[in-house]
Scaffold this motif. Structure first.
Motif, PDB file in Angstrom:
ATOM      1  N   LYS A   1      61.856  40.669  -6.695  1.00  0.00           N
ATOM      2  CA  LYS A   1      62.920  41.498  -6.138  1.00  0.00           C
ATOM      3  C   LYS A   1      63.854  40.633  -5.293  1.00  0.00           C
ATOM      4  CE  LYS A   1      61.198  45.649  -7.316  1.00  0.00           C
ATOM      5  NZ  LYS A   1      61.888  46.666  -8.116  1.00  0.00           N
ATOM      6  N   VAL A   2      65.144  40.897  -5.387  1.00  0.00           N
ATOM      7  CA  VAL A   2      66.117  40.159  -4.588  1.00  0.00           C
ATOM      8  C   VAL A   2      65.998  40.594  -3.129  1.00  0.00           C
ATOM      9  CG1 VAL A   2      68.554  39.706  -4.179  1.00  0.00           C
ATOM     10  CG2 VAL A   2      67.698  39.890  -6.522  1.00  0.00           C
ATOM     11  N   VAL A   3      65.793  39.613  -2.244  1.00  0.00           N
ATOM     12  CA  VAL A   3      65.754  39.858  -0.806  1.00  0.00           C
ATOM     13  C   VAL A   3      67.119  39.578  -0.194  1.00  0.00           C
ATOM     14  CG1 VAL A   3      64.705  39.164   1.394  1.00  0.00           C
ATOM     15  CG2 VAL A   3      63.296  39.317  -0.675  1.00  0.00           C
TER      16      VAL A   3
ATOM     17  N   GLU B   1      70.653  42.888  -3.332  1.00  0.00           N
ATOM     18  CA  GLU B   1      69.381  43.183  -2.681  1.00  0.00           C
ATOM     19  C   GLU B   1      68.712  44.410  -3.311  1.00  0.00           C
ATOM     20  OE1 GLU B   1      67.720  44.432   1.761  1.00  0.00           O
ATOM     21  OE2 GLU B   1      69.674  43.429   1.546  1.00  0.00           O
ATOM     22  N   GLY B   2      67.439  44.254  -3.649  1.00  0.00           N
ATOM     23  CA  GLY B   2      66.680  45.345  -4.244  1.00  0.00           C
ATOM     24  C   GLY B   2      66.591  45.313  -5.752  1.00  0.00           C
ATOM     25  N   SER B   3      67.429  44.505  -6.414  1.00  0.00           N
ATOM     26  CA  SER B   3      67.393  44.425  -7.873  1.00  0.00           C
ATOM     27  C   SER B   3      66.181  43.620  -8.339  1.00  0.00           C
ATOM     28  CB  SER B   3      68.667  43.771  -8.408  1.00  0.00           C
ATOM     29  OG  SER B   3      69.800  44.566  -8.153  1.00  0.00           O
ATOM     30  N   SER B   4      65.615  44.026  -9.465  1.00  0.00           N
ATOM     31  CA  SER B   4      64.573  43.222 -10.111  1.00  0.00           C
ATOM     32  C   SER B   4      65.247  42.102 -10.893  1.00  0.00           C
ATOM     33  CB  SER B   4      63.737  44.076 -11.059  1.00  0.00           C
ATOM     34  OG  SER B   4      63.020  45.058 -10.352  1.00  0.00           O
ATOM     35  N   VAL B   5      64.700  40.901 -10.772  1.00  0.00           N
ATOM     36  CA  VAL B   5      65.299  39.759 -11.463  1.00  0.00           C
ATOM     37  C   VAL B   5      64.238  39.000 -12.235  1.00  0.00           C
ATOM     38  CG1 VAL B   5      67.228  39.465  -9.866  1.00  0.00           C
ATOM     39  CG2 VAL B   5      65.061  38.328  -9.379  1.00  0.00           C
ATOM     40  N   LEU B   6      64.695  38.334 -13.281  1.00  0.00           N
ATOM     41  CA  LEU B   6      63.858  37.478 -14.119  1.00  0.00           C
ATOM     42  C   LEU B   6      64.361  36.052 -13.982  1.00  0.00           C
ATOM     43  CD1 LEU B   6      61.737  37.165 -16.486  1.00  0.00           C
ATOM     44  CD2 LEU B   6      63.683  37.523 -18.036  1.00  0.00           C
ATOM     45  N   ILE B   7      63.455  35.122 -13.744  1.00  0.00           N
ATOM     46  CA  ILE B   7      63.837  33.717 -13.680  1.00  0.00           C
ATOM     47  C   ILE B   7      63.863  33.164 -15.096  1.00  0.00           C
ATOM     48  CG2 ILE B   7      63.247  31.440 -12.757  1.00  0.00           C
ATOM     49  CD1 ILE B   7      61.932  32.821 -10.402  1.00  0.00           C
TER      50      ILE B   7
ATOM     51  N   ILE C   1      69.463  32.540  -4.616  1.00  0.00           N
ATOM     52  CA  ILE C   1      68.911  33.877  -4.396  1.00  0.00           C
ATOM     53  C   ILE C   1      67.539  33.737  -3.739  1.00  0.00           C
ATOM     54  CG2 ILE C   1      68.365  36.082  -5.477  1.00  0.00           C
ATOM     55  CD1 ILE C   1      71.246  35.233  -5.914  1.00  0.00           C
ATOM     56  N   ARG C   2      67.317  34.508  -2.678  1.00  0.00           N
ATOM     57  CA  ARG C   2      65.986  34.587  -2.086  1.00  0.00           C
ATOM     58  C   ARG C   2      65.249  35.752  -2.750  1.00  0.00           C
ATOM     59  NH1 ARG C   2      64.193  32.643   2.683  1.00  0.00           N
ATOM     60  NH2 ARG C   2      66.336  32.377   3.438  1.00  0.00           N
ATOM     61  N   ILE C   3      64.104  35.437  -3.343  1.00  0.00           N
ATOM     62  CA  ILE C   3      63.367  36.411  -4.150  1.00  0.00           C
ATOM     63  C   ILE C   3      61.964  36.605  -3.599  1.00  0.00           C
ATOM     64  CG2 ILE C   3      62.515  36.945  -6.470  1.00  0.00           C
ATOM     65  CD1 ILE C   3      64.661  35.030  -7.555  1.00  0.00           C
ATOM     66  N   GLU C   4      61.543  37.855  -3.529  1.00  0.00           N
ATOM     67  CA  GLU C   4      60.146  38.170  -3.222  1.00  0.00           C
ATOM     68  C   GLU C   4      59.399  38.271  -4.543  1.00  0.00           C
ATOM     69  OE1 GLU C   4      57.388  41.706  -1.300  1.00  0.00           O
ATOM     70  OE2 GLU C   4      59.521  41.611  -0.781  1.00  0.00           O
ATOM     71  N   MET C   5      58.496  37.333  -4.786  1.00  0.00           N
ATOM     72  CA  MET C   5      57.778  37.282  -6.048  1.00  0.00           C
ATOM     73  C   MET C   5      56.711  38.367  -6.103  1.00  0.00           C
ATOM     74  SD  MET C   5      59.459  34.806  -7.320  1.00  0.00           S
ATOM     75  CE  MET C   5      58.543  34.254  -8.761  1.00  0.00           C
ATOM     76  N   GLU C   6      56.087  38.502  -7.276  1.00  0.00           N
ATOM     77  CA  GLU C   6      55.080  39.545  -7.483  1.00  0.00           C
ATOM     78  C   GLU C   6      53.884  39.375  -6.551  1.00  0.00           C
ATOM     79  OE1 GLU C   6      55.684  40.362 -12.208  1.00  0.00           O
ATOM     80  OE2 GLU C   6      55.225  38.330 -11.523  1.00  0.00           O
ATOM     81  N   GLY C   7      53.572  38.155  -6.136  1.00  0.00           N
ATOM     82  CA  GLY C   7      52.467  37.919  -5.219  1.00  0.00           C
ATOM     83  C   GLY C   7      52.892  37.952  -3.766  1.00  0.00           C
TER      84      GLY C   7
END
Length: 241
Positions: A195-197, A178-184, A210-216
């Motif tokens: 960001k990892v939620v 949680e909190g890490s920046s990730v690249l698909i 992984i549940r991710i909060e995208m840039e938008g």
């Protein structure tokens, strides 16, 4: 009879961003065994001629390589079938150019020019982990590199390592948490970052995701195999085009 070292352009991997019509002939070089799968790697000739457009034909590309002017992850490469894939650093000393192979748009790998400051740095996604002799833990990276570490609990499959090339010195550890920046790095959202939620465990018939909060600010769920941690909070190097 051995496998052919060439293939038709029309049947080249989808990751190849090349003309499919025979402007340079109907064939391209088939990548050989190496650190990356064939469907996610370029051969040096196609990369130099069709993608970077630094040479006019295959013969010129071979001449460039013969003179030692193609360096991948700090090592001179002269094998025209050597696979060049995700996060590899490609240097052409004669032109003073350095590229990193990263996702760009809908392409899982594409060369993006980087500065000299980054050419010794590379991110490796941990895809395997096992215990070996003397109580050490062996990590296997997405590009085939292996690392021996002493702490078996610190590193997990899916984490990333920032290393120095051409060696394999580990400079930093980026956990998938949680909190890490990730690249698909694959699928329909390739090259997107977020960001990892939440890290969701798998089950008998469901893969870990992984549940991710995208840039938008949209939240999506992506299979863990298609996600690469690149920083916490931000990437230390260029990771996409």
């Amino acid at each position: 009879m051995g496998r052919s070292s060439v293939q038709k352009r029309i049947s080249a991997p989808k990751a190849y961003h090349i003309p499919r019509k025979p402007r340079h002939g109907r064939f391209v070089t088939r990548t050989g065994p190496g650190p990356h799968p064939r469907r996610l790697s370029y051969d040096p000739i196609t990369l130099l001629r069709d993608v970077l457009k630094l040479v006019g034909d295959g013969a010129e590309a071979r001449y460039v390589m013969k003179r030692g002017n193609l360096i991948v992850d700090g090592v001179v490469r002269r094998d025209v079938r050597f696979p060049i894939g995700l996060m590899d650093v490609v240097e052409i000393p004669a032109e003073d150019l350095v590229y990193r192979m990263v996702p760009k748009g809908r392409l899982p790998i594409h060369p993006v020019q980087i500065s000299d400051r980054e050419k010794d740095l590379k991110l490796i996604r941990v895809k395997g982990k096992t215990t070996v002799k003397r109580g050490l833990t062996q990590l296997v990276g997405h590009d085939g590199r292996s690392f021996l570490v002493e702490d078996p609990h610190k590193y997990k499959v899916g984490d990333s390592l920032l290393i120095r090339v051409p060696g394999s010195e580990i400079l930093d550890h980026i956990p998938l948490e949680e909190g890490s920046s990730v690249l698909i790095i694959g699928g329909s959202r390739v090259s997107y970052m977020g960001k990892v939620v939440e890290v969701l465990p798998g089950s008998f018939n469901v893969k870990p995701s992984i549940r991710i909060e995208m840039e938008g600010e949209e939240e999506v769920i992506v299979p863990r195999d298609l996600v690469m941690p690149v920083g916490k909070p931000e990437p230390p190097i260029t990771v996409r085009g």
